[in-house]
Design an enzyme around this catalytic site. Structure first.
Site, mmCIF file in Angstrom:
data_model
loop_
_atom_site.group_PDB
_atom_site.id
_atom_site.type_symbol
_atom_site.label_atom_id
_atom_site.label_comp_id
_atom_site.label_asym_id
_atom_site.label_seq_id
_atom_site.Cartn_x
_atom_site.Cartn_y
_atom_site.Cartn_z
ATOM 1 N N ASP A 37 55.525 -59.495 45.450
ATOM 2 C CA ASP A 37 54.981 -59.174 46.786
ATOM 3 C C ASP A 37 54.984 -57.672 47.052
ATOM 4 O OD1 ASP A 37 57.656 -58.669 47.115
ATOM 5 O OD2 ASP A 37 57.975 -60.097 48.744
ATOM 6 N N GLU A 39 57.692 -55.615 47.078
ATOM 7 C CA GLU A 39 58.980 -55.038 47.511
ATOM 8 C C GLU A 39 59.737 -54.465 46.311
ATOM 9 O OE1 GLU A 39 61.383 -57.959 49.448
ATOM 10 O OE2 GLU A 39 60.026 -58.133 51.160
ATOM 11 N N GLN A 96 47.508 -34.594 54.701
ATOM 12 C CA GLN A 96 47.351 -35.110 56.071
ATOM 13 C C GLN A 96 48.323 -34.371 56.997
ATOM 14 O OE1 GLN A 96 47.046 -39.392 56.415
ATOM 15 N NE2 GLN A 96 46.542 -39.568 54.260
ATOM 16 N N ASP A 168 38.017 -23.459 45.539
ATOM 17 C CA ASP A 168 37.689 -23.357 46.972
ATOM 18 C C ASP A 168 38.426 -22.188 47.622
ATOM 19 O OD1 ASP A 168 40.333 -24.339 47.433
ATOM 20 O OD2 ASP A 168 39.597 -26.378 47.248
ATOM 21 N N LYS A 191 33.706 -24.203 48.519
ATOM 22 C CA LYS A 191 33.530 -25.646 48.340
ATOM 23 C C LYS A 191 33.419 -26.301 49.711
ATOM 24 C CE LYS A 191 37.138 -28.584 47.721
ATOM 25 N NZ LYS A 191 38.379 -29.049 47.101
ATOM 26 N N ASP A 219 44.313 -25.016 40.573
ATOM 27 C CA ASP A 219 44.360 -25.851 41.772
ATOM 28 C C ASP A 219 45.764 -26.443 41.920
ATOM 29 O OD1 ASP A 219 43.384 -26.970 44.066
ATOM 30 O OD2 ASP A 219 41.693 -27.976 43.121
HETATM 31 C C1 R5P Z 1 41.917 -29.561 48.085
HETATM 32 O O1 R5P Z 1 41.900 -28.730 48.963
HETATM 33 C C2 R5P Z 1 42.943 -29.579 46.992
HETATM 34 O O2 R5P Z 1 43.485 -28.331 46.746
HETATM 35 C C3 R5P Z 1 42.358 -30.165 45.729
HETATM 36 O O3 R5P Z 1 41.317 -29.334 45.280
HETATM 37 C C4 R5P Z 1 41.813 -31.555 45.962
HETATM 38 O O4 R5P Z 1 42.688 -32.293 46.764
HETATM 39 C C5 R5P Z 1 41.598 -32.271 44.665
HETATM 40 O O5 R5P Z 1 41.067 -33.532 44.924
HETATM 41 P P1 R5P Z 1 39.923 -34.123 44.014
HETATM 42 O O6 R5P Z 1 40.415 -34.041 42.593
HETATM 43 O O7 R5P Z 1 39.778 -35.547 44.482
HETATM 44 O O8 R5P Z 1 38.700 -33.321 44.243
#
Ligand code: R5P
Length: 292
Positions: A37, A39, A96, A168, A191, A219
């Site tokens: 389940d 747990e 989040q 980004d 991005k 990243d």
């Molecule tokens: C976003 O701002 C993070 O730094 C990563 O670039 C992102 O969370 C990566 O997620 P995904 O591989 O799904 O693009």
């Protein structure tokens, strides 16, 4: 017996063992049984310190299961040790950290309450997605960078006129830190992510600097691989040479590794915050330093 015990959550057993030996701590292993389940039943194997315990548990998928296991380990440790440090190398939910769209729940606020409620006096993370997440915590927090460890690895590769690239603008500072340690230049692409569908698009139109150079895409994490794939496709169009990826947390969901390689990436190098084929950089020394 040592005054310090390191309690290993199952997802981080290897990292916890390395950390424990660096800290000369008493190593405590956990046996986990996950019932049909969903747990978890956890049994600890070893003696807990009556002074200080460190719980090591990353929150990679299954995220919620690993979260409840981390909280359970902290709670058990607190019954014996007055001081409990939670080392959460990969902190799930860190994206989040604010209400992007109206009505969204800021889950990092909930996590702040949960870690405190379970008994942690401090939380240590490695390259948390954004430090803003910790604003929701009332216990002590510390985030350490895996970049020096990643750079050490990249220095051993013979790259041609390397350039550090962030996929980004949000990762610009990370790329800058990497480039400084690596002694190279850096750039950051533009991005755009659709907040509803999650789809990623590179807005940068053209870039001259990358032509004929080996690139290191830096990243904090790879989840679906969407960001890295779009960036690589764009950079290849600009006639760069090889593309390497340096990331702290390689979640690599739904066959992301294969898709990333297919887009033209030569190699993905990540740390052991998440154990996988790509996690060849050990960050236990960096965590140990943060604890000492
Ligand atoms: C976003 O701002 C993070 O730094 C990563 O670039 C992102 O969370 C990566 O997620 P995904 O591989 O799904 O693009």
């Amino acid at each position: 017996m040592s005054n310090l015990s390191v309690i290993a959550g199952k997802p981080s057993e290897d990292l916890a063992r390395r950390l424990s030996s660096k800290l000369k701590a008493n190593f405590v292993k956990s046996e986990i049984k996950v019932f049909p389940d969903g747990e978890s039943k956890i049994t600890l194997n070893g003696n807990l310190s009556t002074k200080k315990s460190i719980v090591v548990q990353s929150m990679y998928p299954p995220v919620d299961t690993n979260l409840i296991q981390a909280l359970s380990l902290i709670s058990k440790a607190k019954e014996v040790s007055p001081e409990v440090i939670a080392v959460i190398p990969y902190m799930g939910y860190a994206r989040q950290d604010r209400e992007f769209l109206p009505g969204e729940i800021v889950t990092m606020k909930v996590l702040g309450k949960l870690f405190k409620g379970a008994g942690a006096s401090k939380v240590i993370t490695v390259d948390i997605h954004s430090i803003i997440g910790f604003k929701h915590f009332t216990i002590k927090t510390k985030n350490v960078s895996a970049i020096p460890d990643l750079v050490k690895y990249f220095k051993k590769l013979s790259l041609k006129n390397p350039l550090v690239v962030s996929p980004d603008q949000g990762g610009k500072e990370r790329a800058k830190e990497f480039a400084k340690e690596f002694d190279s230049e850096y750039i950051a692409l533009e991005k755009k992510r659709d907040r509803k569908t999650g789809k990623v698009e590179i807005k940068t139109k053209h870039i001259d600097e990358v032509t004929g150079r080996d690139l290191i895409l830096v990243d904090d994490m790879i989840s679906t691989g969407g960001s890295i794939i779009k960036a690589t496709q764009f950079l290849k169009k600009q006639k760069c040479k090889r593309v390497y990826v340096a990331c702290t947390h390689a979640l690599l969901m739904n066959g992301a590794e294969k898709k990333i390689k297919k887009s033209g990436v030569t190699r993905i190098i990540s740390t052991n915050t998440i154990p996988s084929k790509t996690s060849i950089v050990d960050i236990s020394n960096t965590i140990a330093k943060a604890i000492k």
